[in-house]
Scaffold this active site. Structure first.
Site, mmCIF file in Angstrom:
data_model
loop_
_atom_site.group_PDB
_atom_site.id
_atom_site.type_symbol
_atom_site.label_atom_id
_atom_site.label_comp_id
_atom_site.label_asym_id
_atom_site.label_seq_id
_atom_site.Cartn_x
_atom_site.Cartn_y
_atom_site.Cartn_z
ATOM 1 N N HIS A 124 2.800 9.998 -3.254
ATOM 2 C CA HIS A 124 3.192 8.591 -3.090
ATOM 3 C C HIS A 124 2.072 7.643 -3.528
ATOM 4 O O HIS A 124 2.342 6.510 -3.942
ATOM 5 C CB HIS A 124 3.618 8.303 -1.640
ATOM 6 C CG HIS A 124 2.479 8.009 -0.709
ATOM 7 N ND1 HIS A 124 1.760 9.012 -0.074
ATOM 8 C CD2 HIS A 124 1.917 6.834 -0.293
ATOM 9 C CE1 HIS A 124 0.826 8.468 0.695
ATOM 10 N NE2 HIS A 124 0.896 7.142 0.582
ATOM 11 N N LYS A 156 6.092 5.416 -1.375
ATOM 12 C CA LYS A 156 6.916 6.254 -0.485
ATOM 13 C C LYS A 156 8.393 6.144 -0.811
ATOM 14 O O LYS A 156 9.198 6.942 -0.322
ATOM 15 C CB LYS A 156 6.683 5.857 0.972
ATOM 16 C CG LYS A 156 5.350 6.348 1.526
ATOM 17 C CD LYS A 156 5.219 6.049 3.011
ATOM 18 C CE LYS A 156 3.915 6.593 3.578
ATOM 19 N NZ LYS A 156 3.760 6.292 5.025
ATOM 20 N N ASP A 215 -5.391 1.148 7.548
ATOM 21 C CA ASP A 215 -4.166 1.944 7.650
ATOM 22 C C ASP A 215 -4.294 3.011 8.733
ATOM 23 O O ASP A 215 -3.386 3.211 9.550
ATOM 24 C CB ASP A 215 -3.882 2.601 6.298
ATOM 25 C CG ASP A 215 -2.480 3.192 6.211
ATOM 26 O OD1 ASP A 215 -1.558 2.609 6.835
ATOM 27 O OD2 ASP A 215 -2.296 4.198 5.511
ATOM 28 N N HIS A 225 0.798 -1.229 0.000
ATOM 29 C CA HIS A 225 0.000 0.000 0.000
ATOM 30 C C HIS A 225 0.828 1.276 0.000
ATOM 31 O O HIS A 225 0.428 2.293 -0.553
ATOM 32 C CB HIS A 225 -0.979 0.009 1.178
ATOM 33 C CG HIS A 225 -0.327 0.094 2.518
ATOM 34 N ND1 HIS A 225 0.344 -0.949 3.087
ATOM 35 C CD2 HIS A 225 -0.255 1.129 3.424
ATOM 36 C CE1 HIS A 225 0.798 -0.597 4.287
ATOM 37 N NE2 HIS A 225 0.445 0.658 4.511
ATOM 38 N N ASP A 226 1.998 1.260 0.615
ATOM 39 C CA ASP A 226 2.827 2.467 0.684
ATOM 40 C C ASP A 226 4.102 2.356 -0.147
ATOM 41 O O ASP A 226 5.092 3.041 0.121
ATOM 42 C CB ASP A 226 3.199 2.772 2.142
ATOM 43 C CG ASP A 226 2.140 3.593 2.854
ATOM 44 O OD1 ASP A 226 1.324 4.239 2.161
ATOM 45 O OD2 ASP A 226 2.117 3.590 4.100
ATOM 46 N N HIS A 235 -6.018 4.106 -1.350
ATOM 47 C CA HIS A 235 -6.221 3.952 0.091
ATOM 48 C C HIS A 235 -6.227 5.279 0.846
ATOM 49 O O HIS A 235 -6.431 5.292 2.064
ATOM 50 C CB HIS A 235 -5.184 2.988 0.695
ATOM 51 C CG HIS A 235 -3.803 3.536 0.838
ATOM 52 N ND1 HIS A 235 -2.959 3.757 -0.235
ATOM 53 C CD2 HIS A 235 -3.095 3.906 1.935
ATOM 54 C CE1 HIS A 235 -1.804 4.219 0.190
ATOM 55 N NE2 HIS A 235 -1.857 4.323 1.510
ATOM 56 N N HIS A 236 -6.038 6.395 0.130
ATOM 57 C CA HIS A 236 -6.195 7.713 0.760
ATOM 58 C C HIS A 236 -7.413 8.466 0.218
ATOM 59 O O HIS A 236 -7.597 9.647 0.516
ATOM 60 C CB HIS A 236 -4.929 8.556 0.573
ATOM 61 C CG HIS A 236 -3.788 8.114 1.434
ATOM 62 N ND1 HIS A 236 -3.819 8.176 2.808
ATOM 63 C CD2 HIS A 236 -2.582 7.576 1.096
ATOM 64 C CE1 HIS A 236 -2.678 7.708 3.298
ATOM 65 N NE2 HIS A 236 -1.905 7.333 2.286
#
Length: 509
Positions: free
Chosen positions: A395, A370, A450, A366-367, A421-422
């Site tokens: 990101h 970054k 998250d 998911h990240d 997811h944001h």
């Protein structure tokens, strides 16, 4: 008189049950003479057990209670002139028993003509009592029981093939080596009539560095609690030593208690079939077992290679995700927790098994975006200024771009999760401002997981929130930041979320 009775029989030294012979006749003397003549009869190291009935009615009850009778001597004339004929008809048509061999005997041959009886009734022989000398009686019993044995073998093979066809879908649908091994195990036991034995499948592989692993492919019986499917060190030492000896000798081993089959699948890999026996395998069982195991060995090898590749991919995903979390000064525990949480929520949402298995690994990505964010921003202890925040938000898109080029399902879902997811349920999220059900469900699941894990964790810029504070936050943001249904499930099962966190705590917890 009792409905029917069992006679005393010679004790068999074999562990197999004796052949059952039913004597259905209204003359006590016929029972006595038959038993006396056949008392020492043996066929394939099995003795005989006599069951007696004295009328057609008793005979029907006897056969109903004992469908495994190999041979029945049936008198024609008992309570009525045709009682035996009616009994034969009932055995075949009412009880649907076409396996037991039936020999009609009569003291009045003219009353029921032989040709007419043989044509009309499903019998295997028709004898006048006067013609059954001791030798002829034994001869017809050998013939009848041999026929019964052959029919039983055919019936068992038929049932075994039916079970194979029924369970073949489970083999084809197997998504892992352990599932395939279990399906093969079930079929093998059925085919070889080894339901009371234990069969144990392993594969041995030595890699380029000389390291050897033993993988349990399937277990049953009293080994099922001692072995775990997949790579395992829990194999009982006694069995491991026996297997090592077979590997050293490169040959099969059989004793009264165990059969260990050796099947090389490559220069440095071998399949081992371990069968714990109730009694020694017969030639047919052993040949079938060896042929079966030799053929599936190739399938095991291909599935092993496939699973090794999948396992390697999943391990590399975890390594990559841990590295990203370390770079952003978050703990590796976060990655493992969100994996377990997303899997749990997907199950509660009744998503498909394929979806659940995919999100289990995609969640770790998911990240991934970054990796493109400067460390000065990632490691800043205080609040980001507007420009820094805009860079941080990139990101999500960067993560999508890194993964979107792959056609692998884990990467495909990972790309969607990284990008969405944001996003927020009310449309005020980023990068695209999606709202409601326009946000893919995997993104909606990851969004709440998250945030919840982050709130419950201590960070350099904030202390950990209490569970009560997090639940209040969830209530306040249901239908705003988060999908209301997923939020309800998260709150309803919050104790399970805390249990998951406890299994993968941060180092400072």
């Amino acid at each position: 008189m009792s409905l029917f009775k069992k006679s005393k029989t010679e004790q068999s030294t074999s562990r197999q049950a004796p052949w059952k012979i039913a004597i259905i006749d209204d003359e006590e003397g016929v029972h006595e003479v038959t038993q006396l003549t056949l008392r020492k009869f043996r066929f394939e190291n099995r003795g005989v057990e006599f069951l007696s009935a004295y009328s057609g009615e008793e005979g029907l009850a006897l056969l109903k209670a004992n469908p495994d009778v190999a041979l029945a001597f049936v008198d024609v004339v008992m309570e009525t002139d045709d009682a035996g004929l009616k009994l034969v008809d009932a055995i075949r048509n009412e009880l649907k028993n076409h396996v037991t061999r039936l020999i009609l005997r009569t003291g009045q041959p003219g009353q029921a003509p032989e040709e007419d009886v043989i044509r009309r009734y499903d019998i295997n022989d028709y004898k006048a009592k006067t013609e059954l000398s001791s030798l002829k009686l034994k001869s017809c019993v050998y013939t009848a029981i041999r026929s019964y044995r052959d029919i039983q073998t055919i019936e068992q093979s038929k049932r075994g093939m039916e079970d194979v066809l029924k369970s073949s879908s489970s083999v084809l649908a197997s998504r892992s080596l352990a599932q395939f091994g279990t399906a093969v195990l079930k079929q093998t036991l059925t085919l070889l009539n080894l339901n009371n034995s234990v069969l144990y499948l392993t594969t041995q592989h030595t890699d380029l560095y000389g390291d050897t692993t033993m993988t349990v492919l399937g277990a049953s019986g009293d080994l099922i609690e001692m072995c775990e499917p997949g790579i395992s060190s829990r194999i009982p030492e006694s069995i491991e030593e026996e297997v090592k000896q077979v590997l050293a000798n490169k040959s099969h081993f059989q004793s009264d208690k165990v059969f260990i089959g050796y099947y090389p699948t490559g220069k440095d890999s071998h399949n081992i079939l371990y069968v714990k026996l109730d009694q020694p395998l017969d030639d047919m069982q052993r040949k079938t077992l060896e042929m079966f195991a030799s053929n599936v060995a190739v399938i095991f090898q291909n599935l092993t290679q496939k699973e090794d590749i999948q396992r390697t991919q999943k391990e590399l995903i975890m390594v990559l995700s841990d590295a990203i979390e370390m770079r952003s000064k978050e703990t590796g525990g976060h990655v493992r927790r969100v994996i377990l949480m997303t899997e749990f929520l997907a199950e509660k949402l009744n998503m498909s098994q394929e979806f659940i298995e995919t999100i289990r690994y995609s969640a770790a990505l998911h990240d991934v975006g970054k990796i493109s964010i400067p460390e000065t921003i990632l490691h800043k202890p205080g609040k980001l200024d507007p420009d820094e925040w805009e860079i941080m938000k990139t990101h999500a898109q960067k993560g999508y771009e890194l993964l979107a080029g792959s056609d692998r399902i884990v990467a495909k879902m990972g790309a969607i999760i990284a990008k969405t997811h944001h996003e927020r349920w009310d449309g005020h999220g980023y990068p695209e401002g999606l709202a409601g059900n326009d946000i893919p469900v995997e993104g909606r699941i990851m969004a709440i997981v998250d945030v919840v894990d982050a709130l419950l964790s201590k960070r350099c810029y904030k202390p950990a929130w209490s569970p009560e504070e997090v639940k209040v936050y969830l209530h306040e943001n249901a239908g705003k930041q988060f999908d209301p249904l997923i939020t309800h499930i998260m709150i309803e099962h919050f104790d399970r979320i805390l249990e998951i966190r406890a299994t993968e705590p941060d180092e400072d917890e």
